[in-house]
Design a protein around this motif. Sequence first.
Motif, mmCIF file in Angstrom:
data_model
loop_
_atom_site.group_PDB
_atom_site.id
_atom_site.type_symbol
_atom_site.label_atom_id
_atom_site.label_comp_id
_atom_site.label_asym_id
_atom_site.label_seq_id
_atom_site.Cartn_x
_atom_site.Cartn_y
_atom_site.Cartn_z
ATOM 1 N N THR A 1 44.974 11.426 40.548
ATOM 2 C CA THR A 1 45.640 12.200 39.509
ATOM 3 C C THR A 1 46.851 11.444 38.974
ATOM 4 O O THR A 1 47.396 10.565 39.635
ATOM 5 C CB THR A 1 46.128 13.564 40.045
ATOM 6 O OG1 THR A 1 47.073 13.339 41.104
ATOM 7 C CG2 THR A 1 44.975 14.402 40.557
ATOM 8 N N ILE A 2 47.268 11.814 37.763
ATOM 9 C CA ILE A 2 48.575 11.415 37.251
ATOM 10 C C ILE A 2 49.542 12.492 37.723
ATOM 11 O O ILE A 2 49.294 13.684 37.570
ATOM 12 C CB ILE A 2 48.570 11.291 35.712
ATOM 13 C CG1 ILE A 2 49.962 10.867 35.194
ATOM 14 C CG2 ILE A 2 48.096 12.532 35.026
ATOM 15 C CD1 ILE A 2 49.974 10.545 33.698
ATOM 16 N N SER A 3 50.643 12.082 38.331
ATOM 17 C CA SER A 3 51.539 13.028 38.984
ATOM 18 C C SER A 3 52.203 13.974 37.987
ATOM 19 O O SER A 3 52.390 13.656 36.810
ATOM 20 C CB SER A 3 52.623 12.281 39.757
ATOM 21 O OG SER A 3 52.073 11.585 40.851
ATOM 22 N N GLN A 4 52.559 15.146 38.485
ATOM 23 C CA GLN A 4 53.340 16.110 37.721
ATOM 24 C C GLN A 4 54.654 15.466 37.285
ATOM 25 O O GLN A 4 55.334 14.826 38.080
ATOM 26 C CB GLN A 4 53.627 17.317 38.610
ATOM 27 C CG GLN A 4 54.486 18.382 37.983
ATOM 28 C CD GLN A 4 54.892 19.442 38.993
ATOM 29 O OE1 GLN A 4 54.514 19.383 40.165
ATOM 30 N NE2 GLN A 4 55.665 20.422 38.532
ATOM 31 N N PRO A 5 55.057 15.604 36.020
ATOM 32 C CA PRO A 5 56.298 14.985 35.565
ATOM 33 C C PRO A 5 57.520 15.347 36.400
ATOM 34 O O PRO A 5 58.389 14.500 36.646
ATOM 35 C CB PRO A 5 56.422 15.485 34.123
ATOM 36 C CG PRO A 5 54.999 15.647 33.682
ATOM 37 C CD PRO A 5 54.286 16.172 34.898
ATOM 38 N N TYR A 6 57.622 16.596 36.862
ATOM 39 C CA TYR A 6 58.771 16.963 37.693
ATOM 40 C C TYR A 6 58.838 16.115 38.958
ATOM 41 O O TYR A 6 59.919 15.656 39.363
ATOM 42 C CB TYR A 6 58.728 18.440 38.072
ATOM 43 C CG TYR A 6 59.789 18.799 39.082
ATOM 44 C CD1 TYR A 6 61.133 18.894 38.702
ATOM 45 C CD2 TYR A 6 59.458 19.004 40.423
ATOM 46 C CE1 TYR A 6 62.119 19.190 39.633
ATOM 47 C CE2 TYR A 6 60.436 19.306 41.348
ATOM 48 C CZ TYR A 6 61.760 19.392 40.961
ATOM 49 O OH TYR A 6 62.728 19.664 41.887
ATOM 50 N N ILE A 7 57.687 15.872 39.586
ATOM 51 C CA ILE A 7 57.660 15.063 40.806
ATOM 52 C C ILE A 7 58.026 13.617 40.491
ATOM 53 O O ILE A 7 58.767 12.963 41.246
ATOM 54 C CB ILE A 7 56.277 15.142 41.484
ATOM 55 C CG1 ILE A 7 56.004 16.581 41.942
ATOM 56 C CG2 ILE A 7 56.192 14.177 42.648
ATOM 57 C CD1 ILE A 7 56.968 17.100 42.992
ATOM 58 N N VAL A 8 57.525 13.085 39.378
ATOM 59 C CA VAL A 8 57.898 11.734 38.951
ATOM 60 C C VAL A 8 59.407 11.638 38.775
ATOM 61 O O VAL A 8 60.061 10.700 39.251
ATOM 62 C CB VAL A 8 57.167 11.353 37.645
ATOM 63 C CG1 VAL A 8 57.716 10.050 37.070
ATOM 64 C CG2 VAL A 8 55.666 11.244 37.894
ATOM 65 N N ALA A 9 59.978 12.631 38.103
ATOM 66 C CA ALA A 9 61.425 12.636 37.865
ATOM 67 C C ALA A 9 62.200 12.758 39.164
ATOM 68 O O ALA A 9 63.204 12.060 39.382
ATOM 69 C CB ALA A 9 61.789 13.781 36.924
#
Length: 214
Positions: free
Chosen positions: A58-66
């Motif tokens: 998967t492409i990670s959730q933006p919140y987790i990336v941040a």
Amino acid sequence: MTSARSRARLIERLRGLGIADERVLEAMGRVQRHQFVDEAMTSRAYDDTALPIGYGQTISQPYIVAQMTQLLLVDGVPANVLEIGTGSGYQGAVLAELIANVYTVERVEALYERVRRRFAALGYRNIRARLAREGVLGLPDYGPFEAILVTAGAESLPTSLYEQMADGARLIVPVGASGDQRLMVVRREGSHFHQDTLDPVSFVPLIEQRGRTD
């Protein structure tokens, strides 16, 4: 809605969720997430959710990336960073907006080949993508690294990465069985490694013993 407006709305959502480092928010505002998802998923590219990219990844959730990026910057901007699990390349691109030298390693050859072309097309010349070597976690030949970020869930803390950490480095890694993972931060101070356990997270499993030399 244009991608620029969609990104702006995403950034405001991340700010509302507690992402306070403006460097991270600005970097994520510059990265076009729709470039990192399959065409069929582009309408959802700026949703704050993980999306499938094929091959069970998967492409990670933006919140987790941040969140993970913000954790890497707590002690200052590292000169180099190792990302384990390139995936779509989105996390690597965010890192490349902030860090001079980004090394990223992927075990799925098809994803590796796709992301190499993507980084080249988008002009990310400070990202060095590598295919995982069989039986080797990370990129020991390129270290030590001032920060290491693991974007897959390890069942136990991958202490083999400690040797690739420079003094003062931070390791950000999800740890635990599927459904019971926690984000962990390990800080190296000389020969001592200090561990902090943070929020619950959900990542695809980290597989250490697959891949071949690139």
